[in-house]
Design a protein around this motif. Sequence first.
Motif, PDB file in Angstrom:
ATOM      1  N   HIS A  80      65.029 -30.261   2.558  1.00  0.00           N
ATOM      2  CA  HIS A  80      64.059 -29.186   2.747  1.00  0.00           C
ATOM      3  C   HIS A  80      64.718 -27.838   3.050  1.00  0.00           C
ATOM      4  O   HIS A  80      64.026 -26.837   3.262  1.00  0.00           O
ATOM      5  N   LEU A  81      66.055 -27.804   3.067  1.00  0.00           N
ATOM      6  CA  LEU A  81      66.780 -26.578   3.403  1.00  0.00           C
ATOM      7  C   LEU A  81      67.041 -25.763   2.143  1.00  0.00           C
ATOM      8  O   LEU A  81      67.478 -26.292   1.115  1.00  0.00           O
ATOM      9  N   GLN A  82      66.784 -24.450   2.225  1.00  0.00           N
ATOM     10  CA  GLN A  82      67.110 -23.516   1.155  1.00  0.00           C
ATOM     11  C   GLN A  82      68.152 -22.526   1.660  1.00  0.00           C
ATOM     12  O   GLN A  82      68.164 -22.179   2.838  1.00  0.00           O
ATOM     13  N   ILE A  83      69.006 -22.067   0.737  1.00  0.00           N
ATOM     14  CA  ILE A  83      70.082 -21.137   1.092  1.00  0.00           C
ATOM     15  C   ILE A  83      69.915 -19.838   0.316  1.00  0.00           C
ATOM     16  O   ILE A  83      69.722 -19.846  -0.900  1.00  0.00           O
ATOM     17  N   ASP A  84      70.004 -18.724   1.034  1.00  0.00           N
ATOM     18  CA  ASP A  84      70.036 -17.389   0.429  1.00  0.00           C
ATOM     19  C   ASP A  84      71.374 -16.777   0.826  1.00  0.00           C
ATOM     20  O   ASP A  84      71.567 -16.375   1.971  1.00  0.00           O
ATOM     21  N   ASN A  99      70.126 -32.111   3.646  1.00  0.00           N
ATOM     22  CA  ASN A  99      68.830 -31.643   4.147  1.00  0.00           C
ATOM     23  C   ASN A  99      67.962 -31.187   2.974  1.00  0.00           C
ATOM     24  O   ASN A  99      68.002 -30.010   2.576  1.00  0.00           O
ATOM     25  N   GLN A 105      57.715 -10.622  -2.711  1.00  0.00           N
ATOM     26  CA  GLN A 105      58.222 -11.653  -1.806  1.00  0.00           C
ATOM     27  C   GLN A 105      57.093 -12.469  -1.196  1.00  0.00           C
ATOM     28  O   GLN A 105      57.232 -13.683  -0.987  1.00  0.00           O
ATOM     29  N   VAL A 151      64.575 -21.372   5.116  1.00  0.00           N
ATOM     30  CA  VAL A 151      65.565 -20.612   4.354  1.00  0.00           C
ATOM     31  C   VAL A 151      66.649 -20.104   5.305  1.00  0.00           C
ATOM     32  O   VAL A 151      66.352 -19.408   6.278  1.00  0.00           O
ATOM     33  N   MET A 197      72.773 -28.576   1.978  1.00  0.00           N
ATOM     34  CA  MET A 197      71.571 -28.795   1.173  1.00  0.00           C
ATOM     35  C   MET A 197      71.440 -30.261   0.757  1.00  0.00           C
ATOM     36  O   MET A 197      70.340 -30.815   0.742  1.00  0.00           O
ATOM     37  N   LYS A 228      69.621 -17.602   5.594  1.00  0.00           N
ATOM     38  CA  LYS A 228      70.178 -16.423   4.941  1.00  0.00           C
ATOM     39  C   LYS A 228      71.551 -16.124   5.540  1.00  0.00           C
ATOM     40  O   LYS A 228      71.667 -15.877   6.737  1.00  0.00           O
ATOM     41  N   GLY A 235      65.092 -27.505   7.708  1.00  0.00           N
ATOM     42  CA  GLY A 235      64.218 -26.920   6.711  1.00  0.00           C
ATOM     43  C   GLY A 235      64.228 -25.416   6.792  1.00  0.00           C
ATOM     44  O   GLY A 235      64.887 -24.815   7.636  1.00  0.00           O
ATOM     45  N   ARG A 264      68.877 -24.395  11.684  1.00  0.00           N
ATOM     46  CA  ARG A 264      69.674 -24.336  10.457  1.00  0.00           C
ATOM     47  C   ARG A 264      70.890 -23.412  10.641  1.00  0.00           C
ATOM     48  O   ARG A 264      71.955 -23.678  10.089  1.00  0.00           O
TER      49      ARG A 264
END
Length: 294
Positions: free
Chosen positions: A119-123, A117, A24, A92, A114, A94, A90, A277
């Motif tokens: 720069h946004l990541q989704i887990d 945005n 990670q 991640v 997403m 979760k 921005g 976020r």
Amino acid sequence: MELSDVAIFCAIVSAGSLSGAGRQSGLSPMSVSRRLAALEEELGVRLFHRTTRAVALTADGETFLPLAQAMLDARNAALAAFSDCRDGLGGVLKVTAPNRIGRALVVPLVVKLMAANPHLQIDLTLTDGIVDIVAAGIDVAVRVAPLQMSELIATKLADNPRILCASPAYIKARGRPKKLSDIDAHSCLTLHAMDGWTFRTGERVVTKRISGRLAANSVDAVRAACLAGAGIAMLTYWDVAEDLADKTLMSIALSDAEPEALAIWAILPTRLYMPPRARAFIDAMKAALVASGP
């Protein structure tokens, strides 16, 4: 105390091993071990029980975990407050949610977030089981089951009534129960370890024992069996909203009882800090549920 070492500690908890935390973090297992040892030396306690294959938190490690996450949350808050990013949210996010609601509501919602945005990541973790959101580093857990007492922070998103339902084919073949006692004559579709359904009759809450030939480990499986005409199910509005709308399932109202109500909740690991976020996700969920709810 080095926040990078604290982050390594949290990564080990999330991954369940030093090697997983290394993957990670982009570090070798040896580097992870050195950073953990430095943190333990500074704290003067042992944070993990180690074996050749896995690690487990010690009692001191369990005490330190929420403090470590609060430190990382504070760092993230500072970075967010002074970020030069002008393109929205921005980092991640979760999230965990039940399978059915996750696919019907959460997936379309996070796709829109997403898109708005860059720069946004989704887990995203979809499961009908209960996730330890502190150990997994989850920002928001969407839950439907009745809440147990805990130190987690709960925010109600919307009502989610339970609904008795069956397929038109089942009702044509077996009839529609009209009162609570009529359920005894019907095949009931249940989740594992559930031998009763909860109803409200006037001011009382009663549990009606049920029986049937099919029990499953997921809401999706119970819903599929119900659609196939195998029996009556008690599901929530958001499990069957589309099916009720297109009449592939029919709701069943009893004259002397109604299913005990549920709600959809957002569960947060701490009240100390909510990432922007996470706040955006909760606000968007509330809006979506209000717009298309019962």
